[in-house]
Design an enzyme around this catalytic site. Structure first.
Site, PDB file in Angstrom:
ATOM      1  N   GLU A  25      37.204  50.965  22.746  1.00  0.00           N
ATOM      2  CA  GLU A  25      37.056  51.820  21.568  1.00  0.00           C
ATOM      3  C   GLU A  25      38.413  52.105  20.914  1.00  0.00           C
ATOM      4  O   GLU A  25      38.555  52.049  19.689  1.00  0.00           O
ATOM      5  CB  GLU A  25      36.361  53.142  21.934  1.00  0.00           C
ATOM      6  CG  GLU A  25      34.913  53.001  22.376  1.00  0.00           C
ATOM      7  CD  GLU A  25      34.007  52.363  21.318  1.00  0.00           C
ATOM      8  OE1 GLU A  25      34.427  52.225  20.154  1.00  0.00           O
ATOM      9  OE2 GLU A  25      32.889  51.979  21.679  1.00  0.00           O
TER      10      GLU A  25
ATOM     11  N   HIS B 297      35.544  45.217  17.282  1.00  0.00           N
ATOM     12  CA  HIS B 297      34.763  44.939  18.508  1.00  0.00           C
ATOM     13  C   HIS B 297      34.398  43.458  18.604  1.00  0.00           C
ATOM     14  O   HIS B 297      34.454  42.871  19.682  1.00  0.00           O
ATOM     15  CB  HIS B 297      33.483  45.779  18.537  1.00  0.00           C
ATOM     16  CG  HIS B 297      33.688  47.188  18.990  1.00  0.00           C
ATOM     17  ND1 HIS B 297      34.409  47.510  20.123  1.00  0.00           N
ATOM     18  CD2 HIS B 297      33.242  48.381  18.485  1.00  0.00           C
ATOM     19  CE1 HIS B 297      34.406  48.830  20.284  1.00  0.00           C
ATOM     20  NE2 HIS B 297      33.714  49.380  19.305  1.00  0.00           N
TER      21      HIS B 297
ATOM     22  N   HIS C  58      36.383  49.064  12.340  1.00  0.00           N
ATOM     23  CA  HIS C  58      36.212  49.330  13.777  1.00  0.00           C
ATOM     24  C   HIS C  58      35.191  48.356  14.381  1.00  0.00           C
ATOM     25  O   HIS C  58      35.427  47.767  15.441  1.00  0.00           O
ATOM     26  CB  HIS C  58      35.763  50.792  13.946  1.00  0.00           C
ATOM     27  CG  HIS C  58      35.452  51.185  15.359  1.00  0.00           C
ATOM     28  ND1 HIS C  58      36.358  51.833  16.163  1.00  0.00           N
ATOM     29  CD2 HIS C  58      34.326  51.032  16.101  1.00  0.00           C
ATOM     30  CE1 HIS C  58      35.801  52.054  17.349  1.00  0.00           C
ATOM     31  NE2 HIS C  58      34.560  51.588  17.333  1.00  0.00           N
ATOM     32  N   GLU C  59      34.077  48.171  13.696  1.00  0.00           N
ATOM     33  CA  GLU C  59      33.026  47.269  14.212  1.00  0.00           C
ATOM     34  C   GLU C  59      33.517  45.823  14.242  1.00  0.00           C
ATOM     35  O   GLU C  59      33.246  45.082  15.198  1.00  0.00           O
ATOM     36  CB  GLU C  59      31.754  47.395  13.364  1.00  0.00           C
ATOM     37  CG  GLU C  59      31.093  48.781  13.376  1.00  0.00           C
ATOM     38  CD  GLU C  59      30.758  49.276  14.778  1.00  0.00           C
ATOM     39  OE1 GLU C  59      30.544  48.436  15.668  1.00  0.00           O
ATOM     40  OE2 GLU C  59      30.731  50.495  14.995  1.00  0.00           O
TER      41      GLU C  59
HETATM   42 ZN   LIG Z   1      33.161  51.397  18.883  1.00  0.00          ZN
END
Ligand SMILES: [Zn+2]
Length: 266
Positions: free
Chosen positions: A189, A134, A130-131
């Site tokens: 997100e 980003h 997830h990071e």
């Molecule tokens: Zn996030």
């Protein structure tokens, strides 16, 4: 692998531990600067400024050293993904009570030990994915730009040399604080969640880790004062159970859903 059951008592024990809390500098934030000129702010600028903020955070927080069991574990999980998707990533563990992880525009990913305490390796891989999402999606650049504006060091960022060379320690602290406060949009997100699932699938990891990670976060949001603090931190993210449901839908479609691998959360 050892599964860690999670109860509210476990959470308050984590909070009550003698660990330091994540250090940021709130006092140094002054008036809001003029803002960063959108067109002029490049990925390279964001990487340079993020590196300055992360350097300050690394210097002011308890970073697990090379031989620390947390570092050894993260090496095992994260080590092979340092060049993921054309990115140049680096990682460290902060030994703090906050349950969190973050990524910055320079490819720095920081994972907090309290998050590692409550998550399995597969779950941490999903968080790391997830990071990385980003960073890959340039969300970190947007966040960095917003942080510069809010931390009132935006004017310095416009200079040729960049913020690192010109800021005082307290200004860098303010920048670090603003970076930690930077919230991504719901869409960013959701896109990072999609990236995370694809990351798990691509590398042949158990996508149930993504489902279990979100269910673990959901359990933290339920009940108690500490839960409400955690809830506040997670406000910028979509509802954890909803995120878990999205993983479930995709996993079932891909034939990767494993009922037996659902984590038992007490
Ligand atoms: Zn996030």
């Amino acid at each position: 692998m050892k599964r860690i059951g999670l109860s509210l008592m476990a959470i308050s024990m984590l909070v009550g531990a003698a660990n330091a809390q994540l250090k940021v500098n709130t006092k140094a934030i002054g008036a809001v600067g003029k803002g960063v000129k959108a067109a002029a702010y490049s990925d390279a600028d964001a990487a340079r400024d993020a590196a300055a903020g992360v350097k300050w955070m690394d210097e002011h927080n308890p970073v697990a050293d090379a031989n620390d069991p947390y570092t050894v574990r993260l090496n095992k999980i994260f080590g092979k993904h340092k060049s993921e998707d054309g990115l140049n990533l680096n990682y460290k563990v902060y030994k703090v009570v906050d349950i969190n992880a973050f990524a910055c525009a320079d490819g720095s990913v920081r994972v907090f030990s309290s998050l590692m305490d409550i998550m399995s390796d597969d779950e941490l891989l999903a968080v790391i994915g997830h990071e990385i999402g980003h960073v890959r999606n340039h969300d970190s650049k947007d966040a960095m730009k917003a942080a510069l504006t809010r931390s009132a060091v935006a004017d310095a960022a416009g200079s040729q040399s960049g913020v690192a060379a010109s800021l005082t320690d307290s200004q860098l602290g303010a920048l670090a604080e603003a970076m930690m406060d930077s919230k991504h949009s719901r869409k960013q997100e959701t896109d990072a969640d999609t990236y995370s699932y694809d990351f798990m699938k691509k590398h042949g990891y158990n996508v149930m880790g993504a489902y279990n990670a979100f269910m673990t976060l959901a359990s933290l949001s339920e009940g108690g004062a500490q839960a409400s603090k955690f809830q506040k931190m997670m406000n910028s993210h979509p509802d954890s159970k909803q995120r878990a449901e999205e993983v479930k839908k995709r996993a079932q479609k891909d034939g990767l859903w494993k009922e037996a691998d659902i984590k038992k959360i007490k």
